[in-house]
Design an enzyme around this catalytic site. Structure first.
Site, PDB file in Angstrom:
ATOM      1  N   ASP A 182       0.931  -1.173  -0.030  1.00  0.00           N
ATOM      2  CA  ASP A 182       0.227   0.153  -0.121  1.00  0.00           C
ATOM      3  C   ASP A 182       0.846   1.222   0.163  1.00  0.00           C
ATOM      4  OD1 ASP A 182      -1.986  -1.706   0.202  1.00  0.00           O
ATOM      5  OD2 ASP A 182      -2.440  -1.397   2.300  1.00  0.00           O
ATOM      6  N   ASP A 186       4.262  -0.972  -9.071  1.00  0.00           N
ATOM      7  CA  ASP A 186       4.280  -0.150 -10.516  1.00  0.00           C
ATOM      8  C   ASP A 186       4.059   1.129  -9.989  1.00  0.00           C
ATOM      9  OD1 ASP A 186       1.488  -0.316  -9.160  1.00  0.00           O
ATOM     10  OD2 ASP A 186       0.698   0.234 -10.978  1.00  0.00           O
ATOM     11  N   THR A 202       2.278 -11.563  -9.147  1.00  0.00           N
ATOM     12  CA  THR A 202       1.318 -11.553  -8.232  1.00  0.00           C
ATOM     13  C   THR A 202      -0.068 -11.166  -8.784  1.00  0.00           C
ATOM     14  OG1 THR A 202       1.554  -9.076  -7.613  1.00  0.00           O
ATOM     15  CG2 THR A 202       3.167 -10.443  -6.532  1.00  0.00           C
ATOM     16  N   GLU A 203      -1.137 -11.329  -8.104  1.00  0.00           N
ATOM     17  CA  GLU A 203      -2.591 -10.660  -8.637  1.00  0.00           C
ATOM     18  C   GLU A 203      -2.255  -9.096  -8.959  1.00  0.00           C
ATOM     19  OE1 GLU A 203      -2.623 -12.349  -5.511  1.00  0.00           O
ATOM     20  OE2 GLU A 203      -3.908 -13.933  -5.597  1.00  0.00           O
ATOM     21  N   TYR A 204      -1.885  -8.383  -8.263  1.00  0.00           N
ATOM     22  CA  TYR A 204      -1.486  -6.996  -8.649  1.00  0.00           C
ATOM     23  C   TYR A 204      -0.643  -6.761  -9.981  1.00  0.00           C
ATOM     24  CZ  TYR A 204      -4.345  -4.859  -5.033  1.00  0.00           C
ATOM     25  OH  TYR A 204      -5.573  -4.165  -4.304  1.00  0.00           O
TER      26      TYR A 204
HETATM   27  N1  SAM Z   1       0.805  -8.651  -2.575  1.00  0.00           N
HETATM   28  C1  SAM Z   1      -0.584  -8.756  -3.111  1.00  0.00           C
HETATM   29  C2  SAM Z   1      -0.203  -8.659  -4.581  1.00  0.00           C
HETATM   30  O1  SAM Z   1       0.774  -8.226  -5.167  1.00  0.00           O
HETATM   31  O2  SAM Z   1      -1.217  -8.980  -5.416  1.00  0.00           O
HETATM   32  C3  SAM Z   1      -1.732  -7.820  -2.396  1.00  0.00           C
HETATM   33  C4  SAM Z   1      -1.213  -6.456  -2.815  1.00  0.00           C
HETATM   34  S1  SAM Z   1      -2.358  -5.322  -1.990  1.00  0.00           S
HETATM   35  C5  SAM Z   1      -2.369  -3.532  -2.701  1.00  0.00           C
HETATM   36  C6  SAM Z   1      -1.489  -5.057  -0.471  1.00  0.00           C
HETATM   37  C7  SAM Z   1      -2.118  -5.959   0.682  1.00  0.00           C
HETATM   38  O3  SAM Z   1      -1.000  -5.653   1.936  1.00  0.00           O
HETATM   39  C8  SAM Z   1      -3.258  -5.719   1.253  1.00  0.00           C
HETATM   40  O4  SAM Z   1      -3.934  -7.082   1.120  1.00  0.00           O
HETATM   41  C9  SAM Z   1      -3.202  -5.142   2.612  1.00  0.00           C
HETATM   42  O5  SAM Z   1      -4.088  -5.634   3.495  1.00  0.00           O
HETATM   43  C10 SAM Z   1      -1.833  -5.742   2.865  1.00  0.00           C
HETATM   44  N2  SAM Z   1      -1.154  -4.961   4.017  1.00  0.00           N
HETATM   45  C11 SAM Z   1      -0.904  -3.705   3.818  1.00  0.00           C
HETATM   46  N3  SAM Z   1      -0.129  -3.331   5.029  1.00  0.00           N
HETATM   47  C12 SAM Z   1      -0.128  -4.376   5.584  1.00  0.00           C
HETATM   48  C13 SAM Z   1       0.632  -4.507   7.043  1.00  0.00           C
HETATM   49  N4  SAM Z   1       1.159  -3.689   7.844  1.00  0.00           N
HETATM   50  N5  SAM Z   1       0.607  -5.762   7.615  1.00  0.00           N
HETATM   51  C14 SAM Z   1      -0.113  -6.847   6.850  1.00  0.00           C
HETATM   52  N6  SAM Z   1      -0.482  -6.635   5.743  1.00  0.00           N
HETATM   53  C15 SAM Z   1      -0.521  -5.378   5.130  1.00  0.00           C
END
Ligand code: SAM
Length: 212
Positions: free
Chosen positions: A117, A153, A192-194
């Site tokens: 994030d 990205d 990854t999915e993203y």
């Molecule tokens: N890594 C995956 C991908 O590339 O498809 C998911 C990307 S998604 C944008 C970021 C994920 O990180 C979310 O599911 C969010 O809930 C998790 N996340 C963000 N901050 C986190 C934290 N401090 N501890 C654990 N998970 C976290």
């Protein structure tokens, strides 16, 4: 990634055998949890777990721990494990801010951060998983020769991460601003999915590898 809250997801997670319920109790005992001495790789913010489970299938001699903050997201990873169980995978639902309570010094060999994030507001910079505050946490749990691998990205987040690596006195071992057209860094890349979503929109994928 914040999916709609799925009713009952917390209960499903509480009963799931791949999900570690009291992860603080595993600190220093992860090899016992897996029943072997294989290296432990973790992914922070694993989302639905496609990356982690693909790697786990390819590398049965590595143990993988996926960390995800939200039950509703983690649930999807657990459902995949029900369909195709993998002995070398565990999940934890937690906020990675307290990761040092869960892993001991030198217990982790690699940390993956994928499409973390961005937390775009300056006042939230310390919540970014590549902030100096997080590198200080990784320093406590990662083996001496361990590495952090980060893909995104998001150009601003990537630029910020390069600066933070310097500030934290880590080494930048390698980086690219177009992973899918960098044959050396892209070798063996697991999407990854993203990554699938954003690269199909034409966004170049950035990747860096850092160590101490
Ligand atoms: N890594 C995956 C991908 O590339 O498809 C998911 C990307 S998604 C944008 C970021 C994920 O990180 C979310 O599911 C969010 O809930 C998790 N996340 C963000 N901050 C986190 C934290 N401090 N501890 C654990 N998970 C976290």
């Amino acid at each position: 990634m914040r999916l709609r809250n799925i009713p009952g997801s917390r209960e499903v997670i509480a009963e799931n055998k791949w999900c570690i319920q009291e992860p603080e109790q595993q600190k220093g005992h992860w090899h016992e949890a897996f029943g072997n001495d294989h290296p432990i790789y973790i992914e922070i913010g694993m989302g639905k777990g496609q990356f982690l489970t693909t790697l786990a299938k390819q590398n049965p001699n590595i143990n993988y721990v996926g960390i995800e903050k939200y039950s509703s997201v983690l649930l999807r990873g657990l459902q995949k494990m029900e369909e195709e169980p993998l002995e070398n995978v565990r999940f934890i639902r937690m906020d990675a801010e307290t990761i040092c309570d869960v892993f001991d010094k030198d217990e982790v060999s690699k940390i993956y951060l994928n499409f973390s994030d961005p937390w775009p507001k300056d006042r939230h910079a310390k919540r970014r998983l590549t902030s100096r505050q997080f590198f200080a946490r990784y320093d406590k749990i990662l083996k001496k020769d361990g590495v952090v691998e980060f893909k995104t990205d998001n150009v601003d987040l990537f630029d910020f991460s390069l600066e933070e690596i310097k500030e934290a006195n880590w080494n930048l071992d390698a980086f690219t601003r177009d992973l899918h057209h960098d044959s050396a860094m892209n070798e063996g890349n697991v999407m990854t999915e993203y990554e699938e979503r954003f690269s199909s929109m034409g966004n170049p994928i950035h990747k860096l590898i850092a160590s101490r």
